[in-house]
Design a protein around this motif. Structure first.
Motif, PDB file in Angstrom:
ATOM      1  N   ARG A 322       0.792  -1.243   0.000  1.00 25.04           N
ATOM      2  CA  ARG A 322       0.000   0.000   0.000  1.00 25.04           C
ATOM      3  C   ARG A 322       0.819   1.286   0.000  1.00 25.04           C
ATOM      4  NH1 ARG A 322      -2.549  -0.828   6.014  1.00 25.04           N
ATOM      5  NH2 ARG A 322      -0.579  -0.809   7.148  1.00 25.04           N
ATOM      6  N   LEU A 323       2.150   1.169   0.073  1.00 23.12           N
ATOM      7  CA  LEU A 323       2.984   2.381   0.001  1.00 23.12           C
ATOM      8  C   LEU A 323       3.426   2.667  -1.428  1.00 23.12           C
ATOM      9  CD1 LEU A 323       5.281   1.809   3.131  1.00 23.12           C
ATOM     10  CD2 LEU A 323       3.012   2.847   3.015  1.00 23.12           C
ATOM     11  N   VAL A 324       2.843   1.936  -2.386  1.00 24.90           N
ATOM     12  CA  VAL A 324       3.258   2.039  -3.787  1.00 24.90           C
ATOM     13  C   VAL A 324       2.917   3.423  -4.358  1.00 24.90           C
ATOM     14  CG1 VAL A 324       1.079   1.237  -4.829  1.00 24.90           C
ATOM     15  CG2 VAL A 324       3.277   0.634  -5.914  1.00 24.90           C
ATOM     16  N   ILE A 352      -4.430  -0.698  -5.758  1.00 23.12           N
ATOM     17  CA  ILE A 352      -3.448  -1.517  -5.019  1.00 23.12           C
ATOM     18  C   ILE A 352      -3.402  -1.066  -3.551  1.00 23.12           C
ATOM     19  CG2 ILE A 352      -0.991  -2.107  -4.832  1.00 23.12           C
ATOM     20  CD1 ILE A 352      -0.850  -1.722  -7.941  1.00 23.12           C
ATOM     21  N   LYS A 353      -3.417   0.234  -3.335  1.00 21.40           N
ATOM     22  CA  LYS A 353      -3.368   0.754  -1.959  1.00 21.40           C
ATOM     23  C   LYS A 353      -4.582   0.281  -1.153  1.00 21.40           C
ATOM     24  CE  LYS A 353      -0.729   4.953  -2.851  1.00 21.40           C
ATOM     25  NZ  LYS A 353       0.255   4.824  -1.762  1.00 21.40           N
ATOM     26  N   ALA A 354      -5.756   0.368  -1.785  1.00 22.55           N
ATOM     27  CA  ALA A 354      -6.975  -0.025  -1.067  1.00 22.55           C
ATOM     28  C   ALA A 354      -6.930  -1.519  -0.727  1.00 22.55           C
ATOM     29  CB  ALA A 354      -8.201   0.303  -1.919  1.00 22.55           C
ATOM     30  N   LEU A 355      -6.474  -2.322  -1.706  1.00 22.32           N
ATOM     31  CA  LEU A 355      -6.368  -3.762  -1.448  1.00 22.32           C
ATOM     32  C   LEU A 355      -5.308  -4.053  -0.383  1.00 22.32           C
ATOM     33  CD1 LEU A 355      -6.576  -5.230  -5.072  1.00 22.32           C
ATOM     34  CD2 LEU A 355      -8.261  -5.493  -3.226  1.00 22.32           C
ATOM     35  N   GLY A 356      -4.200  -3.282  -0.464  1.00 19.95           N
ATOM     36  CA  GLY A 356      -3.108  -3.472   0.494  1.00 19.95           C
ATOM     37  C   GLY A 356      -3.525  -3.153   1.918  1.00 19.95           C
ATOM     38  N   ASP A 357      -4.519  -2.280   2.074  1.00 17.09           N
ATOM     39  CA  ASP A 357      -5.058  -2.011   3.418  1.00 17.09           C
ATOM     40  C   ASP A 357      -5.812  -3.221   3.955  1.00 17.09           C
ATOM     41  OD1 ASP A 357      -4.190   0.485   4.089  1.00 17.09           O
ATOM     42  OD2 ASP A 357      -5.971   1.554   3.350  1.00 17.09           O
ATOM     43  N   GLU A 358      -6.368  -4.008   3.023  1.00 18.33           N
ATOM     44  CA  GLU A 358      -7.207  -5.132   3.441  1.00 18.33           C
ATOM     45  C   GLU A 358      -6.419  -6.404   3.717  1.00 18.33           C
ATOM     46  OE1 GLU A 358     -10.239  -5.664   0.447  1.00 18.33           O
ATOM     47  OE2 GLU A 358     -10.842  -3.560   0.671  1.00 18.33           O
TER      48      GLU A 358
END
Ligand SMILES: CC(=O)SCCNC(=O)CCNC(=O)[C@H](O)C(C)(C)COP(=O)(O)OP(=O)(O)OC[C@H]1O[C@@H](n2cnc3c(N)ncnc32)[C@H](O)[C@@H]1OP(=O)(O)O
Ligand SMILES: O=C(O)CCC(=O)C(=O)O
Ligand SMILES: [Zn+2]
Length: 375
Positions: A322-324, A352-358
Protein backbone atom coordinates in the motif's frame (compact mmCIF):
# COMPACT_ATOMS: atom_id res chain seq x y z
CA UNK A 1 37.18 12.63 -0.32
CA UNK A 2 40.15 10.29 -0.58
CA UNK A 3 41.21 7.88 2.12
CA UNK A 4 44.68 6.71 3.20
CA UNK A 5 46.34 4.39 0.70
CA UNK A 6 47.69 1.91 3.21
CA UNK A 7 44.77 -0.39 3.90
CA UNK A 8 45.02 -4.04 4.91
CA UNK A 9 42.17 -6.24 6.02
CA UNK A 10 42.90 -8.69 8.81
CA UNK A 11 40.04 -11.13 8.56
CA UNK A 12 39.57 -12.88 11.87
CA UNK A 13 36.54 -15.04 11.09
CA UNK A 14 38.72 -18.04 11.92
CA UNK A 15 39.67 -16.59 15.33
CA UNK A 16 37.30 -13.89 16.63
CA UNK A 17 34.54 -15.44 14.50
CA UNK A 18 35.09 -18.82 16.13
CA UNK A 19 34.24 -17.11 19.43
CA UNK A 20 30.70 -16.48 18.11
CA UNK A 21 27.98 -18.41 19.90
CA UNK A 22 27.05 -20.86 17.16
CA UNK A 23 30.48 -21.22 15.49
CA UNK A 24 32.21 -24.58 15.45
CA UNK A 25 33.84 -24.81 12.05
CA UNK A 26 35.10 -28.19 10.90
CA UNK A 27 38.61 -28.42 9.41
CA UNK A 28 37.08 -28.55 5.93
CA UNK A 29 35.01 -25.47 6.67
CA UNK A 30 38.01 -23.61 8.09
CA UNK A 31 39.96 -24.29 4.93
CA UNK A 32 37.01 -23.32 2.73
CA UNK A 33 36.62 -20.03 4.59
CA UNK A 34 40.35 -19.29 4.31
CA UNK A 35 40.28 -20.01 0.58
CA UNK A 36 37.23 -17.81 -0.03
CA UNK A 37 38.78 -14.93 1.89
CA UNK A 38 42.02 -15.39 0.01
CA UNK A 39 40.16 -15.32 -3.32
CA UNK A 40 38.40 -12.15 -2.17
CA UNK A 41 41.82 -10.65 -1.50
CA UNK A 42 42.10 -9.97 2.22
CA UNK A 43 45.74 -9.46 3.07
CA UNK A 44 45.73 -11.34 6.38
CA UNK A 45 43.77 -14.26 7.80
CA UNK A 46 43.92 -14.67 11.57
CA UNK A 47 43.45 -18.15 13.02
CA UNK A 48 42.68 -19.36 16.51
CA UNK A 49 45.64 -20.03 18.78
CA UNK A 50 47.27 -23.44 18.34
CA UNK A 51 47.09 -23.65 22.15
CA UNK A 52 43.29 -23.66 21.99
CA UNK A 53 42.80 -27.30 20.91
CA UNK A 54 44.67 -30.04 19.04
CA UNK A 55 42.52 -29.59 15.92
CA UNK A 56 43.05 -25.83 15.99
CA UNK A 57 46.81 -26.47 15.93
CA UNK A 58 46.56 -28.98 13.07
CA UNK A 59 44.34 -26.65 11.05
CA UNK A 60 46.76 -23.76 11.54
CA UNK A 61 49.54 -25.93 10.10
CA UNK A 62 47.37 -27.04 7.16
CA UNK A 63 46.21 -23.53 6.27
CA UNK A 64 49.66 -21.99 6.76
CA UNK A 65 51.11 -24.58 4.32
CA UNK A 66 48.38 -24.01 1.74
CA UNK A 67 50.30 -21.34 -0.19
CA UNK A 68 47.57 -18.71 0.02
CA UNK A 69 48.37 -15.14 -0.96
CA UNK A 70 47.04 -13.89 2.38
CA UNK A 71 49.47 -14.04 5.28
CA UNK A 72 48.40 -16.52 7.92
CA UNK A 73 48.41 -15.13 11.43
CA UNK A 74 47.64 -16.79 14.70
CA UNK A 75 46.33 -14.96 17.74
CA UNK A 76 48.23 -15.92 20.86
CA UNK A 77 48.80 -14.88 24.42
CA UNK A 78 52.08 -13.14 25.11
CA UNK A 79 53.43 -16.40 26.41
CA UNK A 80 56.50 -18.42 25.38
CA UNK A 81 54.63 -21.73 25.17
CA UNK A 82 52.05 -20.22 22.80
CA UNK A 83 54.78 -18.52 20.75
CA UNK A 84 56.62 -21.83 20.32
CA UNK A 85 53.41 -23.48 19.13
CA UNK A 86 52.86 -20.66 16.63
CA UNK A 87 56.34 -21.22 15.18
CA UNK A 88 56.04 -25.03 15.19
CA UNK A 89 52.76 -24.82 13.27
CA UNK A 90 54.12 -22.50 10.60
CA UNK A 91 52.28 -19.25 11.36
CA UNK A 92 53.66 -16.41 9.22
CA UNK A 93 52.61 -13.87 11.78
CA UNK A 94 51.68 -13.77 15.44
CA UNK A 95 49.10 -11.38 16.79
CA UNK A 96 50.12 -11.06 20.45
CA UNK A 97 47.96 -9.42 23.05
CA UNK A 98 48.06 -8.47 26.69
CA UNK A 99 45.23 -6.77 28.56
CA UNK A 100 46.42 -3.39 29.83
CA UNK A 101 43.28 -1.80 31.28
CA UNK A 102 42.95 -1.71 35.05
CA UNK A 103 39.80 -3.88 35.13
CA UNK A 104 41.30 -6.60 32.96
CA UNK A 105 44.80 -6.49 34.44
CA UNK A 106 43.23 -7.27 37.78
CA UNK A 107 41.03 -10.19 36.74
CA UNK A 108 42.56 -11.51 33.52
CA UNK A 109 46.24 -12.04 34.25
CA UNK A 110 47.34 -10.01 37.30
CA UNK A 111 50.53 -8.55 35.74
CA UNK A 112 51.86 -5.01 36.18
CA UNK A 113 52.89 -2.99 33.13
CA UNK A 114 56.56 -3.75 33.88
CA UNK A 115 55.84 -7.45 34.01
CA UNK A 116 53.90 -7.23 30.72
CA UNK A 117 56.85 -5.55 29.04
CA UNK A 118 59.34 -8.09 30.41
CA UNK A 119 57.30 -10.98 29.01
CA UNK A 120 56.74 -9.13 25.75
CA UNK A 121 60.50 -8.67 25.29
CA UNK A 122 61.14 -12.39 25.55
CA UNK A 123 58.26 -13.44 23.29
CA UNK A 124 58.86 -10.76 20.64
CA UNK A 125 62.58 -11.56 20.46
CA UNK A 126 61.84 -15.27 20.06
CA UNK A 127 59.27 -14.69 17.30
CA UNK A 128 61.41 -12.19 15.39
CA UNK A 129 64.36 -14.62 15.61
CA UNK A 130 62.09 -17.14 13.87
CA UNK A 131 61.10 -14.67 11.14
CA UNK A 132 57.56 -14.34 12.33
CA UNK A 133 55.77 -11.04 11.69
CA UNK A 134 54.74 -9.71 15.09
CA UNK A 135 51.93 -7.48 16.21
CA UNK A 136 51.49 -6.53 19.86
CA UNK A 137 48.06 -5.36 20.98
CA UNK A 138 46.90 -3.79 24.22
CA UNK A 139 43.64 -5.58 24.89
CA UNK A 140 40.94 -3.20 26.16
CA UNK A 141 42.89 -0.20 24.88
CA UNK A 142 40.01 2.22 25.38
CA UNK A 143 39.80 1.55 29.12
CA UNK A 144 43.59 1.83 29.39
CA UNK A 145 45.24 5.05 30.48
CA UNK A 146 46.57 6.82 27.34
CA UNK A 147 49.99 7.38 28.93
CA UNK A 148 50.23 3.63 29.68
CA UNK A 149 49.21 2.78 26.12
CA UNK A 150 51.85 5.04 24.65
CA UNK A 151 54.50 3.74 27.01
CA UNK A 152 53.79 0.16 25.96
CA UNK A 153 53.54 0.83 22.24
CA UNK A 154 56.82 2.76 22.19
CA UNK A 155 58.52 -0.03 24.12
CA UNK A 156 57.26 -2.86 21.89
CA UNK A 157 58.17 -0.91 18.77
CA UNK A 158 61.73 -0.73 20.09
CA UNK A 159 61.57 -4.48 20.69
CA UNK A 160 60.97 -4.97 16.96
CA UNK A 161 57.23 -5.49 16.30
CA UNK A 162 55.98 -4.70 12.81
CA UNK A 163 52.65 -3.52 14.11
CA UNK A 164 50.84 -2.47 17.21
CA UNK A 165 47.15 -3.05 17.82
CA UNK A 166 44.41 -1.08 19.52
CA UNK A 167 41.39 -3.06 20.56
CA UNK A 168 38.00 -1.82 21.67
CA UNK A 169 37.45 -5.13 23.39
CA UNK A 170 34.19 -4.28 25.10
CA UNK A 171 32.71 -2.01 22.42
CA UNK A 172 32.70 1.03 24.66
CA UNK A 173 34.57 3.56 22.48
CA UNK A 174 32.87 6.32 20.52
CA UNK A 175 33.98 7.19 16.97
CA UNK A 176 35.41 10.53 18.12
CA UNK A 177 37.33 8.86 20.94
CA UNK A 178 38.75 6.28 18.53
CA UNK A 179 39.87 9.05 16.20
CA UNK A 180 41.56 10.92 19.04
CA UNK A 181 43.30 7.92 20.62
CA UNK A 182 44.50 6.44 17.33
CA UNK A 183 45.78 9.89 16.25
CA UNK A 184 47.63 10.25 19.54
CA UNK A 185 49.24 6.82 19.16
CA UNK A 186 49.99 7.48 15.47
CA UNK A 187 52.06 10.47 16.54
CA UNK A 188 54.17 8.30 18.88
CA UNK A 189 55.10 5.27 16.74
CA UNK A 190 56.21 4.74 13.17
CA UNK A 191 55.12 1.11 12.77
CA UNK A 192 51.78 0.01 11.33
CA UNK A 193 48.65 0.18 13.49
CA UNK A 194 45.87 -2.40 13.65
CA UNK A 195 42.38 -1.72 15.00
CA UNK A 196 39.85 -4.19 16.36
CA UNK A 197 36.41 -2.88 17.32
CA UNK A 198 33.51 -4.67 19.02
CA UNK A 199 29.88 -3.84 18.36
CA UNK A 200 28.34 -3.83 21.85
CA UNK A 201 27.07 -0.28 21.43
CA UNK A 202 26.60 -0.45 17.67
CA UNK A 203 29.75 1.45 16.61
CA UNK A 204 32.03 -1.31 15.31
CA UNK A 205 32.06 -0.21 11.66
CA UNK A 206 32.06 3.51 12.52
CA UNK A 207 34.90 3.05 15.00
CA UNK A 208 36.97 0.94 12.62
CA UNK A 209 36.49 3.55 9.92
CA UNK A 210 37.54 6.36 12.28
CA UNK A 211 40.63 4.38 13.23
CA UNK A 212 41.48 4.09 9.53
CA UNK A 213 41.00 7.83 8.99
CA UNK A 214 43.22 8.50 12.01
CA UNK A 215 46.09 6.39 10.69
CA UNK A 216 45.33 2.73 11.40
CA UNK A 217 46.57 0.63 8.48
CA UNK A 218 45.25 -2.81 9.40
CA UNK A 219 41.52 -3.25 10.05
CA UNK A 220 40.08 -6.31 11.78
CA UNK A 221 36.88 -7.71 10.32
CA UNK A 222 34.95 -10.95 10.26
CA UNK A 223 32.45 -12.34 7.81
CA UNK A 224 29.02 -11.04 8.92
CA UNK A 225 30.75 -9.39 11.89
CA UNK A 226 30.63 -12.56 13.98
CA UNK A 227 32.60 -12.73 17.22
CA UNK A 228 32.26 -12.73 21.00
CA UNK A 229 28.83 -11.44 22.13
CA UNK A 230 27.45 -9.49 19.14
CA UNK A 231 30.76 -9.40 17.29
CA UNK A 232 32.99 -6.87 15.54
CA UNK A 233 33.04 -4.90 12.28
CA UNK A 234 31.91 -7.01 9.34
CA UNK A 235 33.85 -7.38 6.11
CA UNK A 236 30.78 -6.32 4.09
CA UNK A 237 30.20 -3.39 6.45
CA UNK A 238 33.73 -2.08 6.07
CA UNK A 239 33.70 -2.56 2.32
CA UNK A 240 30.43 -0.62 2.14
CA UNK A 241 31.74 2.11 4.44
CA UNK A 242 34.95 2.59 2.46
CA UNK A 243 33.45 2.09 -1.03
CA UNK A 244 30.80 4.72 -0.42
CA UNK A 245 33.50 7.29 0.37
CA UNK A 246 36.35 6.28 -1.94
CA UNK A 247 35.61 3.32 -4.26
CA UNK A 248 39.22 3.30 -5.52
CA UNK A 249 40.38 1.98 -2.16
CA UNK A 250 38.50 -1.29 -2.58
CA UNK A 251 38.68 -1.95 -6.32
CA UNK A 252 41.48 -4.46 -5.84
CA UNK A 253 39.18 -6.88 -3.97
CA UNK A 254 36.87 -9.41 -5.64
CA UNK A 255 33.79 -7.55 -4.47
CA UNK A 256 31.50 -9.85 -6.43
CA UNK A 257 32.46 -12.70 -4.07
CA UNK A 258 31.02 -10.98 -0.98
CA UNK A 259 27.45 -12.36 -1.29
CA UNK A 260 28.74 -15.92 -1.63
CA UNK A 261 31.15 -15.51 1.31
CA UNK A 262 28.44 -14.16 3.62
CA UNK A 263 25.94 -16.76 2.50
CA UNK A 264 28.38 -19.66 2.92
CA UNK A 265 29.41 -18.65 6.42
CA UNK A 266 25.80 -17.96 7.45
CA UNK A 267 24.86 -21.47 6.33
CA UNK A 268 27.78 -22.95 8.28
CA UNK A 269 26.55 -21.09 11.37
CA UNK A 270 22.92 -22.06 10.85
CA UNK A 271 21.77 -18.43 10.63
CA UNK A 272 20.33 -16.12 7.98
CA UNK A 273 22.29 -13.15 6.69
CA UNK A 274 20.95 -10.37 8.97
CA UNK A 275 18.44 -8.00 7.30
CA UNK A 276 20.69 -5.04 8.11
CA UNK A 277 23.93 -6.50 6.75
CA UNK A 278 25.48 -4.03 4.31
CA UNK A 279 25.64 -5.19 0.67
CA UNK A 280 24.67 -8.83 1.19
CA UNK A 281 21.37 -8.65 3.07
CA UNK A 282 18.48 -9.83 0.89
CA UNK A 283 17.02 -6.32 1.15
CA UNK A 284 20.21 -4.29 0.78
CA UNK A 285 19.17 -3.08 -2.69
CA UNK A 286 15.39 -3.37 -2.31
CA UNK A 287 13.24 -0.24 -2.72
CA UNK A 288 9.66 -0.03 -1.54
CA UNK A 289 8.09 3.36 -0.75
CA UNK A 290 6.58 5.24 -3.71
CA UNK A 291 8.69 8.36 -3.28
CA UNK A 292 11.84 6.24 -3.32
CA UNK A 293 10.86 4.03 -6.23
CA UNK A 294 9.93 7.01 -8.39
CA UNK A 295 13.38 8.53 -7.90
CA UNK A 296 15.28 5.24 -8.17
CA UNK A 297 13.58 4.46 -11.46
CA UNK A 298 14.73 7.85 -12.74
CA UNK A 299 18.28 7.50 -11.35
CA UNK A 300 19.36 4.75 -8.94
CA UNK A 301 21.94 7.04 -7.34
CA UNK A 302 19.05 8.94 -5.75
CA UNK A 303 18.73 6.30 -3.03
CA UNK A 304 21.75 4.03 -3.60
CA UNK A 305 25.23 5.03 -2.49
CA UNK A 306 26.60 1.71 -3.72
CA UNK A 307 26.09 0.17 -7.14
CA UNK A 308 24.66 -3.33 -6.62
CA UNK A 309 26.36 -4.55 -9.83
CA UNK A 310 29.76 -4.03 -8.21
CA UNK A 311 28.86 -6.83 -5.81
CA UNK A 312 27.03 -9.09 -8.22
CA UNK A 313 23.69 -7.97 -6.73
CA UNK A 314 20.60 -6.58 -8.40
CA UNK A 315 18.20 -3.93 -7.23
CA UNK A 316 14.57 -4.90 -6.70
CA UNK A 317 11.51 -2.66 -6.65
CA UNK A 318 8.46 -3.69 -4.69
CA UNK A 319 5.00 -2.70 -5.83
CA UNK A 320 2.71 -5.21 -4.13
CA UNK A 321 1.95 -3.06 -1.08
CA UNK A 322 0.00 0.00 0.00
CA UNK A 323 2.98 2.38 0.00
CA UNK A 324 3.26 2.04 -3.79
CA UNK A 325 3.34 5.06 -6.11
CA UNK A 326 1.96 5.43 -9.64
CA UNK A 327 5.39 5.76 -11.27
CA UNK A 328 6.42 2.29 -10.09
CA UNK A 329 3.06 0.88 -11.16
CA UNK A 330 3.46 2.38 -14.64
CA UNK A 331 6.97 0.92 -14.86
CA UNK A 332 5.72 -2.57 -14.00
CA UNK A 333 2.98 -2.19 -16.63
CA UNK A 334 5.65 -1.26 -19.20
CA UNK A 335 7.59 -4.42 -18.26
CA UNK A 336 4.42 -6.38 -19.01
CA UNK A 337 4.06 -4.61 -22.37
CA UNK A 338 1.09 -2.52 -21.21
CA UNK A 339 1.10 1.23 -21.76
CA UNK A 340 -0.89 3.08 -19.12
CA UNK A 341 -1.87 6.71 -19.21
CA UNK A 342 -0.96 8.68 -16.09
CA UNK A 343 -4.61 8.60 -15.02
CA UNK A 344 -4.74 4.82 -15.44
CA UNK A 345 -1.50 4.32 -13.52
CA UNK A 346 -2.79 6.53 -10.72
CA UNK A 347 -6.06 4.60 -10.63
CA UNK A 348 -4.22 1.26 -10.57
CA UNK A 349 -2.00 2.51 -7.72
CA UNK A 350 -5.09 3.63 -5.78
CA UNK A 351 -6.62 0.18 -6.23
CA UNK A 352 -3.45 -1.52 -5.02
CA UNK A 353 -3.37 0.75 -1.96
CA UNK A 354 -6.97 -0.03 -1.07
CA UNK A 355 -6.37 -3.76 -1.45
CA UNK A 356 -3.11 -3.47 0.49
CA UNK A 357 -5.06 -2.01 3.42
CA UNK A 358 -7.21 -5.13 3.44
CA UNK A 359 -4.67 -7.95 3.03
CA UNK A 360 -1.18 -8.96 1.94
CA UNK A 361 -0.50 -8.66 -1.78
CA UNK A 362 1.80 -10.48 -4.15
CA UNK A 363 3.19 -9.82 -7.60
CA UNK A 364 0.64 -12.00 -9.37
CA UNK A 365 -2.24 -9.94 -7.91
CA UNK A 366 -0.66 -6.72 -9.12
CA UNK A 367 -0.07 -8.10 -12.60
CA UNK A 368 -3.68 -9.22 -12.75
CA UNK A 369 -4.81 -5.66 -11.99
CA UNK A 370 -2.48 -4.30 -14.65
CA UNK A 371 -3.63 -6.82 -17.28
CA UNK A 372 -7.19 -5.63 -16.71
CA UNK A 373 -6.11 -2.33 -18.32
CA UNK A 374 -4.85 -4.15 -21.39
CA UNK A 375 -8.24 -5.64 -22.19
C1 LIG B 1 39.37 -10.46 23.86
C2 LIG B 1 39.72 -11.75 23.22
O1 LIG B 1 38.95 -12.26 22.46
S1 LIG B 1 41.21 -12.43 23.54
C3 LIG B 1 41.26 -13.97 22.71
C4 LIG B 1 40.54 -15.01 23.42
N1 LIG B 1 40.90 -16.26 22.84
C5 LIG B 1 40.96 -17.35 23.54
O2 LIG B 1 40.71 -17.40 24.73
C6 LIG B 1 41.38 -18.56 22.75
C7 LIG B 1 40.77 -19.82 23.32
N2 LIG B 1 41.28 -20.02 24.65
C8 LIG B 1 41.70 -21.20 25.12
O3 LIG B 1 41.63 -22.22 24.46
C9 LIG B 1 42.24 -21.20 26.51
O4 LIG B 1 41.76 -20.08 27.22
C10 LIG B 1 43.82 -21.17 26.52
C11 LIG B 1 44.36 -22.46 25.89
C12 LIG B 1 44.36 -19.96 25.74
C13 LIG B 1 44.33 -21.07 27.94
O5 LIG B 1 43.66 -22.06 28.68
P1 LIG B 1 44.01 -22.34 30.23
O6 LIG B 1 45.47 -22.58 30.37
O7 LIG B 1 43.11 -23.45 30.65
O8 LIG B 1 43.71 -20.97 31.01
P2 LIG B 1 42.41 -20.09 31.16
O9 LIG B 1 41.81 -19.85 29.81
O10 LIG B 1 41.47 -20.66 32.18
O11 LIG B 1 43.01 -18.74 31.76
C14 LIG B 1 43.79 -17.87 30.97
C15 LIG B 1 45.26 -17.96 31.36
O12 LIG B 1 46.01 -17.14 30.44
C16 LIG B 1 46.66 -16.05 31.15
N3 LIG B 1 46.59 -14.92 30.28
C17 LIG B 1 45.49 -14.19 29.97
N4 LIG B 1 45.81 -13.28 29.05
C18 LIG B 1 47.11 -13.45 28.78
C19 LIG B 1 47.98 -12.80 27.89
N5 LIG B 1 47.54 -11.84 27.11
N6 LIG B 1 49.25 -13.21 27.82
C20 LIG B 1 49.68 -14.21 28.61
N7 LIG B 1 48.89 -14.88 29.48
C21 LIG B 1 47.63 -14.48 29.55
C22 LIG B 1 45.86 -15.92 32.44
O13 LIG B 1 46.63 -15.35 33.44
C23 LIG B 1 45.53 -17.39 32.73
O14 LIG B 1 46.75 -17.99 33.18
P3 LIG B 1 46.81 -19.00 34.45
O15 LIG B 1 46.46 -20.33 33.91
O16 LIG B 1 48.23 -18.91 34.88
O17 LIG B 1 45.84 -18.46 35.45
O1 LIG C 1 44.29 -8.87 19.74
C1 LIG C 1 43.55 -7.93 19.55
O2 LIG C 1 43.93 -6.82 19.17
C2 LIG C 1 42.08 -8.08 19.76
C3 LIG C 1 41.72 -9.13 20.70
C4 LIG C 1 40.26 -9.17 20.87
O3 LIG C 1 39.57 -9.99 20.30
C5 LIG C 1 39.63 -8.09 21.62
O4 LIG C 1 40.32 -7.37 22.34
O5 LIG C 1 38.40 -7.97 21.51
ZN1 LIG D 1 37.62 -9.18 19.88
Amino acid sequence: MSLPERLFFVDTTLREGEQFASARFTSTQRLAIAEMLDAFGVEYIELTSPAASPQSARDLATIARRGLRARILTHIRCHMADARLAVEHGAQGANLLFATSEPLRTVSHGRSLDEILAEAQQVITYLRDHDVEVRFSCEDSFRTDLADLIRIYRAVETMGVQRIGLADTVGIATPRQVYEVVSAVRAEVTCDIEFHGHNDSGCAVANTFCAYEAGATHLDVTVLGIGERNGIASLSGMIARIASVDPDRVRRYRLDLLPKIDETVATMLGIEIPFNQCITSPTAFHHKAGMHTKAVLADPRSYEVLDPNLFGRQRTIAIAHRLVGWHAVAERARELGITLSEAQARAAAARIKALGDEHDLDGAMIDEILYSYAE
